[in-house]
Design a protein around this motif. Sequence first.
Motif, PDB file in Angstrom:
ATOM      1  N   TYR A  71       0.880  16.606  28.730  1.00 59.34           N
ATOM      2  CA  TYR A  71       1.767  16.062  28.978  1.00 59.34           C
ATOM      3  C   TYR A  71       1.919  14.271  28.605  1.00 59.34           C
ATOM      4  O   TYR A  71       2.222  13.433  28.823  1.00 59.34           O
ATOM      5  N   ASN A  72       0.330  14.255  27.784  1.00 56.14           N
ATOM      6  CA  ASN A  72       0.198  12.708  27.404  1.00 56.14           C
ATOM      7  C   ASN A  72      -0.077  11.889  28.390  1.00 56.14           C
ATOM      8  O   ASN A  72       0.319  10.746  28.259  1.00 56.14           O
ATOM      9  N   ILE A  73      -0.711  12.517  29.480  1.00 61.40           N
ATOM     10  CA  ILE A  73      -1.086  11.408  30.780  1.00 61.40           C
ATOM     11  C   ILE A  73      -2.557  11.121  30.608  1.00 61.40           C
ATOM     12  O   ILE A  73      -3.329  12.134  30.487  1.00 61.40           O
ATOM     13  N   ASN A  74      -2.814   9.937  30.480  1.00 57.34           N
ATOM     14  CA  ASN A  74      -4.325   9.630  30.666  1.00 57.34           C
ATOM     15  C   ASN A  74      -4.530   9.029  31.855  1.00 57.34           C
ATOM     16  O   ASN A  74      -4.071   7.874  32.423  1.00 57.34           O
ATOM     17  N   PRO A  75      -5.068   9.828  32.637  1.00 60.17           N
ATOM     18  CA  PRO A  75      -5.218   9.275  34.147  1.00 60.17           C
ATOM     19  C   PRO A  75      -5.784   7.955  34.373  1.00 60.17           C
ATOM     20  O   PRO A  75      -5.524   7.338  35.348  1.00 60.17           O
ATOM     21  N   VAL A  76      -6.650   7.704  33.501  1.00 59.33           N
ATOM     22  CA  VAL A  76      -7.283   6.378  33.496  1.00 59.33           C
ATOM     23  C   VAL A  76      -6.251   5.311  33.467  1.00 59.33           C
ATOM     24  O   VAL A  76      -6.567   4.358  34.216  1.00 59.33           O
ATOM     25  N   SER A  99      -7.878  -6.960  26.750  1.00 60.90           N
ATOM     26  CA  SER A  99      -6.631  -6.472  26.516  1.00 60.90           C
ATOM     27  C   SER A  99      -6.673  -5.111  27.561  1.00 60.90           C
ATOM     28  O   SER A  99      -7.702  -4.404  27.462  1.00 60.90           O
ATOM     29  N   ARG A 100      -5.578  -4.586  27.582  1.00 64.42           N
ATOM     30  CA  ARG A 100      -5.399  -3.270  28.419  1.00 64.42           C
ATOM     31  C   ARG A 100      -6.182  -2.146  27.621  1.00 64.42           C
ATOM     32  O   ARG A 100      -6.744  -1.309  28.019  1.00 64.42           O
ATOM     33  N   SER A 101      -5.677  -2.014  26.095  1.00 63.29           N
ATOM     34  CA  SER A 101      -6.285  -1.044  25.415  1.00 63.29           C
ATOM     35  C   SER A 101      -7.680  -0.857  25.446  1.00 63.29           C
ATOM     36  O   SER A 101      -8.446  -0.007  25.281  1.00 63.29           O
ATOM     37  N   VAL A 102      -8.252  -2.192  25.414  1.00 60.50           N
ATOM     38  CA  VAL A 102      -9.842  -2.184  25.383  1.00 60.50           C
ATOM     39  C   VAL A 102     -10.255  -1.536  26.722  1.00 60.50           C
ATOM     40  O   VAL A 102     -11.382  -0.881  26.808  1.00 60.50           O
ATOM     41  N   LEU A 103      -9.582  -2.016  27.742  1.00 61.85           N
ATOM     42  CA  LEU A 103     -10.130  -1.582  29.111  1.00 61.85           C
ATOM     43  C   LEU A 103      -9.892  -0.105  29.308  1.00 61.85           C
ATOM     44  O   LEU A 103     -10.769   0.746  29.480  1.00 61.85           O
ATOM     45  N   VAL A 104      -8.837   0.473  28.650  1.00 65.59           N
ATOM     46  CA  VAL A 104      -8.711   1.860  28.842  1.00 65.59           C
ATOM     47  C   VAL A 104      -9.758   2.813  27.964  1.00 65.59           C
ATOM     48  O   VAL A 104     -10.355   3.637  28.263  1.00 65.59           O
ATOM     49  N   GLY A 149     -16.186   9.738  29.970  1.00 60.96           N
ATOM     50  CA  GLY A 149     -16.198  10.895  29.051  1.00 60.96           C
ATOM     51  C   GLY A 149     -14.914  11.525  28.620  1.00 60.96           C
ATOM     52  O   GLY A 149     -14.887  12.714  28.216  1.00 60.96           O
ATOM     53  N   LEU A 150     -13.806  10.622  28.665  1.00 63.45           N
ATOM     54  CA  LEU A 150     -12.492  11.194  28.516  1.00 63.45           C
ATOM     55  C   LEU A 150     -12.068  11.189  27.006  1.00 63.45           C
ATOM     56  O   LEU A 150     -11.014  11.687  26.690  1.00 63.45           O
ATOM     57  N   ASN A 151     -12.884  10.633  26.222  1.00 61.83           N
ATOM     58  CA  ASN A 151     -12.540  10.509  24.773  1.00 61.83           C
ATOM     59  C   ASN A 151     -13.171  11.586  23.900  1.00 61.83           C
ATOM     60  O   ASN A 151     -13.011  11.413  22.747  1.00 61.83           O
ATOM     61  N   GLN A 152     -13.952  12.508  24.821  1.00 59.72           N
ATOM     62  CA  GLN A 152     -14.510  13.360  23.703  1.00 59.72           C
ATOM     63  C   GLN A 152     -13.549  14.662  23.659  1.00 59.72           C
ATOM     64  O   GLN A 152     -12.780  14.660  24.431  1.00 59.72           O
ATOM     65  N   PRO A 153     -13.895  15.389  22.502  1.00 57.94           N
ATOM     66  CA  PRO A 153     -13.058  16.516  22.395  1.00 57.94           C
ATOM     67  C   PRO A 153     -12.973  17.829  23.572  1.00 57.94           C
ATOM     68  O   PRO A 153     -14.060  17.645  24.306  1.00 57.94           O
TER      69      PRO A 153
END
Lengths: 476, 332, 330
Positions: free
Chosen positions: C33-38, C50-55, C63-67
Amino acid sequence: MNKTLRDLLERKSFIASLVILVFFAVIAVAAPILTPYSNPYLPSQARVAAPYAVPGWATIFPQYRGLAPNQNFVLSIYNVSGGEVKELNSSWMQVSVPASGTTNVTFPIKWGYKPPYSFAFSFNISPPKEYYVLNVVLWHGNKSFWLYSITPQDYAIPPQVGVPNKPSTVYISSILLSASNSPYVSTLSPTQQALSGVYLPTYTFSAPGVYNLTLSFNNEGNTPISFAISKPTFSDKGYAYGRLGTDNNGASVFAEFILGARFDLFIGVVASAMIIAIGLILGMLAGYIGGKLDLSLNGFTDFFLLLPGLPLLITLETILVVSGAITKISLATVIVILIALLSWPGTMKIIRSQTLSLRTRTFVESSKALGAGNFRIMMRHILPNLAGILFAQLAYDVPGVILAESGLDFLGLGIRSFPTWGNMLGFATNAASSANSFAWWWVLPPGLGIVILSLGFFYFGTALLDVLSPYRLRGE
Amino acid sequence: MSNLFEEDASNPVLMINSLKVYFRTKNGYVRAADEVSTFVNEGGVTGLAGESGSGKSTVVSQVFRILPKNGEYLGGKVLFKNRDIMNMDLKEFSKDIRWKRMSLIPQASMDALDPVYRVKDQMLEAILEHEDMSKAEALERIYKSLESVGVPQEKADMFPHELSGGQRQRVIIAMALLLNPDLVIADEPTTALDVITQAQIISLLKGLQQSRGFSMMMVTHDLSLLASMSDMVTIMYAGKVVELGGVDRIYSTPLHPYTQLLIKAIPDVKRWRERKLISIPGYPPDLIDPPKGCRFHPRCPLAMPICKEKEPELVRVEPRHYVACHVTGVRP
Amino acid sequence: MNYLVKRIIERVVLLFAVINFNFFLFQILPAIYNINPVQLYVPPTYRGLSRSVLVQGLEARFGLNQPLDIRYIKYIEALLTFHFGISFHYQSPVFDLIAQRFPVTALLVIPSLILSTLLAIGLGIYSAARNGKLGDSVNSFFAILTYFIPAFWLAAIVVYYFSFQLGWFPSSVAEAITHNGVALTGVDYWLNLMKFLTLPILLITVLSYGVRMILLRNQSVDLNNSNFVVNLKARGINERRILYRHVVRNAVLPVFTRVGIDLAFLFAGVVFIEDIFNIPGLGRLLVTASETLDIPLLSADFYIISLFAIVILLIMDLLYPLIDPRVRYE
């Protein structure tokens, strides 16, 4: 069928459950007739009486005796001094004021209660062209309150209020009176002025007795003038309201209760039907086909039984709704579907075990021997024999659904925008803990509604099961 | 009525006189046992036969006063050794009569014994409830009793589900004989067992009865079994006793049309080629609303107008032979 | 031993299924659903970043950026080693959070489990002995009534009446464990805590005894008509002895199973009581985690609940043959 019905009607518990279910069904269907409100949570439908107004009938108890109800009536008895009044018709009268004179028209109001939450006077006036002053004074014994003072629009000096020269309506409400439009309020201290809306009714209608509303027409000119005015209407909002009082926003609890019943009944039946559908398909397949399919479906069900229900419900709801993943479907629909998806395992197990016992019976064996297909046997022989249990199970599942949905609403995680029994309880207990006041007329009805409706469904299901099913599955 | 069997019941162990037991149901009273009379002579074996639903087990239940909740005892006398056991205080009945002097061999079933206790504990309980003896003595008696029914001692330490069906029934027989009762009532002791086990159990019972000399009432739907075991036979139909008599009379000259049909219906191994299986046309009546007059008249080949009107009484037609029939039950 | 091994394998398979389901629920479903809980935890800007840097920073930290396949392995590893990571919401180790709250909930749940079972057995025997009479009908009706009483509703009423109106019990934990603003210690602390917990414990007891009582009663009534009970009566055994030693003894078996299941799922089941009474237990933790989509806390919590349930169910499997001789491990 006739015999089944007779068997059912012989049971006292069935009759009682039927009475309960019919009662709630009638309430649900007739909600638009029973209450003028469609959603008491809207601000426009709140403040129909004082917040925390007790039910009207509760004034028979000593601690609520004398609480004012909502009233609305035309003041038609009056006496006149210093001028003449002529009745034009049943609602209008003509007041003639002599030159440099004052005509007082006094309307007595019999007030038999403690102070109201708010009160208002309104009348229509068709003023003369000349300069005049109309003072509206409320008095009682030797206390008098100069509530309002009206002059033609161009001459108004606050707290006087200007009225155009054509027919217009004067509306004087305790909530709207302030230092800027009321001579009496402007005499109060600044703190009292700020809270005048709250305290004015207690200053003015302080105790039961006869109160007088005097319209004092003042003619400072040299020629007689005349006013046409309608007989004033008195209205008040009280601390005793309707069948079930009001909530913290002064909205009708009765309206909330029946709209909640409507919703809970609807969601209960719809979600149960979905539970039955899932349980039936999986249970019948597992029970009838058996073997590996049974093993895996049964394992699947055990797995679902192992998941913590409420937290899972909340998590899924958060993922799907709060995060905005699903926006096209209403929250209520999502909740119904989620509850159904998480509540079917118990039903599946029962249907499975029933199918298992039906499978070995002679009529099924014989159709099999005659070469009937599996699908045909399931439809023609298993399903009709499961019907009684399905109906009973439908009734059994409703309370569970209502409890789950109410729990979600209670926690503030479900529906908040319109009344359900669950969110009524949530709001009521939150309000109770903050204000340390306990509105029993608000807290008790939804809870009792849940309990009684659930009992109704339970005994209905039990009676159906006892009468319709060949085997007894549960005790009374 | 009270002295109906006077001439034939010499010193009876059990005398049942006009016993009436109805069951309350939603649709009305089921007249399960209506004025049932029979007796068991000292040392004798009386058979009680009839189709299922004819009220045999109801009679037994009431004799032990263990009717289900909806059963109602509505009259009649049951005398055990001339003591009225229907109106006896239940505690006294429990202590003095039940099991000690009159025991029951129930139908074989999976749950005839409590599943959670060992065989010996359940037997121990039965002994210690009625007799004052040490546990060791009681155990001694249990082992002896088990031995006498052909169950090895070590089975006493087992749980009921660990025994085979036949063994369980033997244990139950041993249980019934534990306190050396005067009368043993066996209520279909062999139904639900396989044929070979049935035969073993029956011969065991026969042997025990002869060697120990207790009196017995044998309830069964199997007439051929009674022929070899009993000296008196009572035939029941739809809650009524239709015929009662010495075993020789019943089998050689049955008088009631129902008995006659029953006897004919016994398959005869020697003559199986010549005879077709005979069944009685029609169905047993609904006991909530039984037929007026004789309850057998709708199925009776000899029925006469009077049979529809008047209920026949049990009359003595000859020594040790009673029948309730307007047509054949004529006093000589 | 065959049966037991089979049971263990079954339970472990079930646990594995639950673990996989949790991974699906907390890692894959949000991704679908394209939700990033972070993102729920990130302010628009922070110290000029900026927000994107924080995310991205948070994603890297959790570890949410890993496959997904690597996340899966890490996830399993975490469950096996009990290193559940850091909670988004509380910003402290998940393990500590759960460990802190576990005793609180246990203190609430275990006494009420014992009390309600005793109540169920007592009232169940009463009803069974009086089957069909008025006492039984009234007793059974009240037991069935308790199935349908919403916990939060009754709790609210009881808190209002006993804590606010009568003042018999402290109305919050804080009030209970402090005296004149000073925190209590030692015996006083525990005494006052128990005093505070008395009301919720009694409430859970009343709300949960019904199912077990009705189970015991119905079993007893059925057993009363069973052959062996009738035979015991014919054997002249004392009525009370039949009731207690035979009927109740057999009727308790399914109640035992039921209590096991209730115990297994107890920690997820007192959410409402903890909410109304403001008790910082596992239930509240779980609801907060669900509301805030606190993924590390949620997946750990779900895992612990399932693990606990499976362990309890296994213990029940082991204990059951001790009370029912028909079940033996051979």
